[in-house]
Design a protein around this motif. Structure first.
Motif, PDB file in Angstrom:
ATOM      1  N   ARG A  59      46.484  -3.856 -96.951  1.00  0.00           N
ATOM      2  CA  ARG A  59      46.393  -4.354 -96.047  1.00  0.00           C
ATOM      3  C   ARG A  59      44.868  -4.757 -96.240  1.00  0.00           C
ATOM      4  O   ARG A  59      45.049  -5.302 -94.655  1.00  0.00           O
ATOM      5  N   THR A  60      44.075  -4.190 -96.875  1.00  0.00           N
ATOM      6  CA  THR A  60      42.115  -5.205 -96.304  1.00  0.00           C
ATOM      7  C   THR A  60      42.682  -6.139 -96.738  1.00  0.00           C
ATOM      8  O   THR A  60      41.773  -7.337 -96.312  1.00  0.00           O
ATOM      9  N   LEU A  61      43.777  -6.969 -98.100  1.00  0.00           N
ATOM     10  CA  LEU A  61      43.722  -7.554 -98.693  1.00  0.00           C
ATOM     11  C   LEU A  61      44.576  -9.078 -97.758  1.00  0.00           C
ATOM     12  O   LEU A  61      44.677  -9.989 -97.919  1.00  0.00           O
ATOM     13  N   ALA A  62      45.933  -8.141 -97.393  1.00  0.00           N
ATOM     14  CA  ALA A  62      46.020  -8.971 -96.264  1.00  0.00           C
ATOM     15  C   ALA A  62      45.887  -9.150 -95.180  1.00  0.00           C
ATOM     16  O   ALA A  62      45.546 -10.845 -94.863  1.00  0.00           O
ATOM     17  N   GLU A  63      44.813  -8.866 -94.444  1.00  0.00           N
ATOM     18  CA  GLU A  63      44.184  -8.747 -93.445  1.00  0.00           C
ATOM     19  C   GLU A  63      42.928 -10.321 -94.101  1.00  0.00           C
ATOM     20  O   GLU A  63      42.193 -10.200 -93.088  1.00  0.00           O
ATOM     21  N   ALA A  64      42.491 -10.326 -94.823  1.00  0.00           N
ATOM     22  CA  ALA A  64      41.518 -10.612 -95.439  1.00  0.00           C
ATOM     23  C   ALA A  64      42.164 -12.554 -96.122  1.00  0.00           C
ATOM     24  O   ALA A  64      41.134 -13.322 -96.221  1.00  0.00           O
ATOM     25  N   GLY A  65      43.304 -11.914 -95.705  1.00  0.00           N
ATOM     26  CA  GLY A  65      43.728 -13.756 -95.496  1.00  0.00           C
ATOM     27  C   GLY A  65      44.895 -13.703 -97.531  1.00  0.00           C
ATOM     28  O   GLY A  65      45.795 -15.013 -97.588  1.00  0.00           O
ATOM     29  N   ILE A  66      44.978 -12.958 -98.176  1.00  0.00           N
ATOM     30  CA  ILE A  66      45.894 -12.803 -98.738  1.00  0.00           C
ATOM     31  C   ILE A  66      47.295 -13.059 -98.776  1.00  0.00           C
ATOM     32  O   ILE A  66      47.911 -12.126 -97.961  1.00  0.00           O
ATOM     33  N   ARG A  67      48.075 -13.860 -99.021  1.00  0.00           N
ATOM     34  CA  ARG A  67      49.321 -13.958 -99.322  1.00  0.00           C
ATOM     35  C   ARG A  67      50.327 -13.802-100.197  1.00  0.00           C
ATOM     36  O   ARG A  67      51.956 -13.672 -99.838  1.00  0.00           O
ATOM     37  N   GLN A  68      49.906 -13.444-101.719  1.00  0.00           N
ATOM     38  CA  GLN A  68      50.686 -13.324-102.924  1.00  0.00           C
ATOM     39  C   GLN A  68      50.450 -12.264-103.179  1.00  0.00           C
ATOM     40  O   GLN A  68      49.055 -11.441-103.206  1.00  0.00           O
ATOM     41  N   PHE A  69      51.693 -11.109-103.656  1.00  0.00           N
ATOM     42  CA  PHE A  69      51.072  -9.789-104.804  1.00  0.00           C
ATOM     43  C   PHE A  69      51.561  -9.557-105.477  1.00  0.00           C
ATOM     44  O   PHE A  69      53.166  -9.830-105.326  1.00  0.00           O
ATOM     45  N   LEU A  70      51.158  -9.601-106.496  1.00  0.00           N
ATOM     46  CA  LEU A  70      51.823  -9.218-107.874  1.00  0.00           C
ATOM     47  C   LEU A  70      52.329  -7.412-108.276  1.00  0.00           C
ATOM     48  O   LEU A  70      50.685  -7.676-108.615  1.00  0.00           O
TER      49      LEU A  70
ATOM     50  N   HIS B 121      55.423  -4.254-100.345  1.00  0.00           N
ATOM     51  CA  HIS B 121      55.513  -5.332 -99.421  1.00  0.00           C
ATOM     52  C   HIS B 121      55.758  -4.808 -97.675  1.00  0.00           C
ATOM     53  O   HIS B 121      55.135  -5.807 -96.834  1.00  0.00           O
ATOM     54  N   GLN B 122      55.749  -3.641 -97.726  1.00  0.00           N
ATOM     55  CA  GLN B 122      56.350  -3.775 -95.734  1.00  0.00           C
ATOM     56  C   GLN B 122      54.401  -3.484 -95.318  1.00  0.00           C
ATOM     57  O   GLN B 122      54.671  -4.473 -94.132  1.00  0.00           O
ATOM     58  N   VAL B 123      53.415  -3.047 -96.535  1.00  0.00           N
ATOM     59  CA  VAL B 123      52.263  -3.117 -95.767  1.00  0.00           C
ATOM     60  C   VAL B 123      51.941  -4.362 -95.730  1.00  0.00           C
ATOM     61  O   VAL B 123      51.296  -4.946 -94.150  1.00  0.00           O
ATOM     62  N   ALA B 124      52.409  -5.518 -96.121  1.00  0.00           N
ATOM     63  CA  ALA B 124      51.182  -7.234 -96.313  1.00  0.00           C
ATOM     64  C   ALA B 124      52.367  -7.660 -95.828  1.00  0.00           C
ATOM     65  O   ALA B 124      51.263  -7.978 -94.924  1.00  0.00           O
ATOM     66  N   GLN B 125      53.511  -7.348 -95.570  1.00  0.00           N
ATOM     67  CA  GLN B 125      54.796  -8.187 -94.452  1.00  0.00           C
ATOM     68  C   GLN B 125      54.267  -8.079 -92.839  1.00  0.00           C
ATOM     69  O   GLN B 125      54.157  -8.957 -92.280  1.00  0.00           O
ATOM     70  N   ALA B 126      53.862  -6.350 -93.131  1.00  0.00           N
ATOM     71  CA  ALA B 126      53.145  -5.702 -91.603  1.00  0.00           C
ATOM     72  C   ALA B 126      52.277  -6.806 -90.534  1.00  0.00           C
ATOM     73  O   ALA B 126      52.228  -7.342 -89.649  1.00  0.00           O
ATOM     74  N   VAL B 127      50.964  -7.170 -91.961  1.00  0.00           N
ATOM     75  CA  VAL B 127      50.139  -7.697 -91.141  1.00  0.00           C
ATOM     76  C   VAL B 127      50.123  -9.468 -92.134  1.00  0.00           C
ATOM     77  O   VAL B 127      50.019  -9.749 -90.642  1.00  0.00           O
ATOM     78  N   ALA B 128      51.161  -9.896 -92.472  1.00  0.00           N
ATOM     79  CA  ALA B 128      51.445 -10.764 -92.806  1.00  0.00           C
ATOM     80  C   ALA B 128      52.900 -10.681 -93.247  1.00  0.00           C
ATOM     81  O   ALA B 128      53.087 -11.286 -94.132  1.00  0.00           O
ATOM     82  N   PRO B 129      53.977 -11.795 -92.516  1.00  0.00           N
ATOM     83  CA  PRO B 129      55.398 -11.794 -92.737  1.00  0.00           C
ATOM     84  C   PRO B 129      55.663 -12.706 -93.958  1.00  0.00           C
ATOM     85  O   PRO B 129      56.436 -12.252 -93.868  1.00  0.00           O
TER      86      PRO B 129
ATOM     87  N   GLY C 200      39.323 -16.465-106.392  1.00  0.00           N
ATOM     88  CA  GLY C 200      40.034 -16.194-104.686  1.00  0.00           C
ATOM     89  C   GLY C 200      40.738 -15.087-105.007  1.00  0.00           C
ATOM     90  O   GLY C 200      41.102 -14.417-104.683  1.00  0.00           O
ATOM     91  N   SER C 201      41.340 -14.558-106.121  1.00  0.00           N
ATOM     92  CA  SER C 201      42.101 -13.348-106.303  1.00  0.00           C
ATOM     93  C   SER C 201      41.979 -12.545-106.363  1.00  0.00           C
ATOM     94  O   SER C 201      40.800 -11.932-106.629  1.00  0.00           O
ATOM     95  N   TYR C 202      42.169 -11.266-106.263  1.00  0.00           N
ATOM     96  CA  TYR C 202      41.884  -9.895-106.654  1.00  0.00           C
ATOM     97  C   TYR C 202      42.256  -9.073-107.632  1.00  0.00           C
ATOM     98  O   TYR C 202      43.905  -9.053-107.872  1.00  0.00           O
TER      99      TYR C 202
ATOM    100  N   LEU D 224      32.953  -6.333-106.933  1.00  0.00           N
ATOM    101  CA  LEU D 224      33.922  -5.180-106.429  1.00  0.00           C
ATOM    102  C   LEU D 224      33.871  -5.294-105.250  1.00  0.00           C
ATOM    103  O   LEU D 224      32.609  -5.424-104.473  1.00  0.00           O
ATOM    104  N   LEU D 225      35.067  -4.697-104.382  1.00  0.00           N
ATOM    105  CA  LEU D 225      34.364  -4.749-102.884  1.00  0.00           C
ATOM    106  C   LEU D 225      33.959  -3.608-102.378  1.00  0.00           C
ATOM    107  O   LEU D 225      33.575  -2.975-103.141  1.00  0.00           O
ATOM    108  N   GLY D 226      33.190  -3.508-101.294  1.00  0.00           N
ATOM    109  CA  GLY D 226      32.703  -2.466-101.814  1.00  0.00           C
ATOM    110  C   GLY D 226      33.887  -1.454-100.638  1.00  0.00           C
ATOM    111  O   GLY D 226      34.944  -1.788-100.213  1.00  0.00           O
ATOM    112  N   PRO D 227      33.301  -0.423-101.314  1.00  0.00           N
ATOM    113  CA  PRO D 227      32.405   0.909-102.021  1.00  0.00           C
ATOM    114  C   PRO D 227      31.867   0.359-103.033  1.00  0.00           C
ATOM    115  O   PRO D 227      31.612   1.610-104.077  1.00  0.00           O
ATOM    116  N   GLY D 228      33.049   0.013-103.591  1.00  0.00           N
ATOM    117  CA  GLY D 228      32.642  -0.618-105.531  1.00  0.00           C
ATOM    118  C   GLY D 228      33.545   0.665-105.490  1.00  0.00           C
ATOM    119  O   GLY D 228      35.023   1.179-105.564  1.00  0.00           O
ATOM    120  N   ILE D 229      33.945   0.852-107.585  1.00  0.00           N
ATOM    121  CA  ILE D 229      34.168   1.992-107.631  1.00  0.00           C
ATOM    122  C   ILE D 229      33.751   3.282-107.063  1.00  0.00           C
ATOM    123  O   ILE D 229      32.931   3.770-107.354  1.00  0.00           O
TER     124      ILE D 229
END
Length: 271
Positions: A65-76, A89-97, A187-189, A235-240
């Motif tokens: 959800r965090t990455l989809a809200e940040a604009g990521i539209r591809q997930f592996l 896919h349900q989590v990602a597509q709920a943010v970005a169909p 720009g990938s994660y 690393l994104l906050g809060p890190g590891i």
């Protein structure tokens, strides 16, 4: 659906499988008595097992959800496991169909459930690749039929790396992860979680021994070893951090009060 072998192999019910053990801990029904037996034995040795499995699942939800809200539209998602809703896919597509998702796993029982994974949004795409994480060339080639690796991708291996060894002439897990990350555009994660001995060494040691004796090598890793997966990434906050503490929702805060979950989690960006 794409994959190296679209025909399901026979399911071996004579020995437990990690995905089915995990399914039992999540309250699923796609497991067999041999899986339940090992799941119960591990739970007796490490009382955090069920809490950890469910915390891992919620971490995946929050990270996606965090990455989809940040604009990521591809997930592996590699090491998908048996479908448990909501799926990635349900989590990602709920943010970005329009989000495009590729799942990869080599477990025959996951292949049998692949159609359940493919019911995504009309605007996006959801595919399944039947292949082993140890074959990055194959996974990346097949995933590239749906994803554009010239653009950012979120690569997730949640609760998978502790089943892979370190030996260079074996799994070479750190080298393996580096091969996947090298294929990603800037720009990938990278999204990871991993069992650690740092937080509950005796219980984790007992659980690892049970896994290993059942025929599944198990490799808990220290903070230093886990951090190596993110070398060269931001690393994104809060890190590891222990998995329940990564940008927790109220449910995760409540789980923290129940006690430690010996699993590290982290999300990092390729600059």
């Amino acid at each position: 659906m794409t994959g190296s072998d679209p025909t399901p192999a026979p399911i071996d019910t004579s020995r437990p499988h990690p995905a089915r053990v995990y399914d039992w801990w999540l309250g699923g029904k796609d497991n067999y008595p041999v899986d339940e037996e090992l799941a119960r034995r591990i739970l007796a040795a490490d009382g955090t097992a069920v809490r950890g499995a469910r915390a891992n699942r919620r971490f995946m939800h929050r990270a996606v959800r965090t990455l989809a809200e940040a604009g990521i539209r591809q997930f592996l998602d590699i090491g998908t496991g048996i479908p448990t809703e909501p799926n990635l896919h349900q989590v990602a597509q709920a943010v970005a169909p329009e989000a495009r998702v590729v799942y990869a796993d080599n477990d025959p029982i996951v292949l049998r459930h692949a159609q359940a994974l493919l019911h995504g949004s009309a605007e996006g795409a959801t595919e399944y690749v039947h292949a082993d994480v140890r074959d990055p060339d194959l996974i990346l080639r097949l995933a590239g039929e749906s994803l554009d690796f010239g653009r950012p991708v979120a690569l997730s291996l949640v609760a998978l790396t502790h089943y892979l060894g370190d030996a260079v002439d074996g799994d070479d897990v750190h080298g393996l992860l580096a091969r996947y990350v090298d294929a990603l555009a800037p720009g990938s994660y990278l999204v990871l979680s991993q069992v650690t001995p740092d937080l509950n060494p005796e219980a984790v040691g007992r659980a690892a021994g049970l896994f290993t004796r059942s025929g599944t090598p198990f490799h808990p890793r220290s903070l230093t070893e886990f951090a190596r997966f993110f070398d060269g990434l931001e690393l994104l906050g809060p890190g590891i951090i222990p998995v329940t503490g990564w940008r927790p929702d109220p449910e995760d805060v409540a789980v923290q009060a129940e006690g430690i979950v010996p699993v590290y989690a982290g999300v990092a960006r390729k600059a």
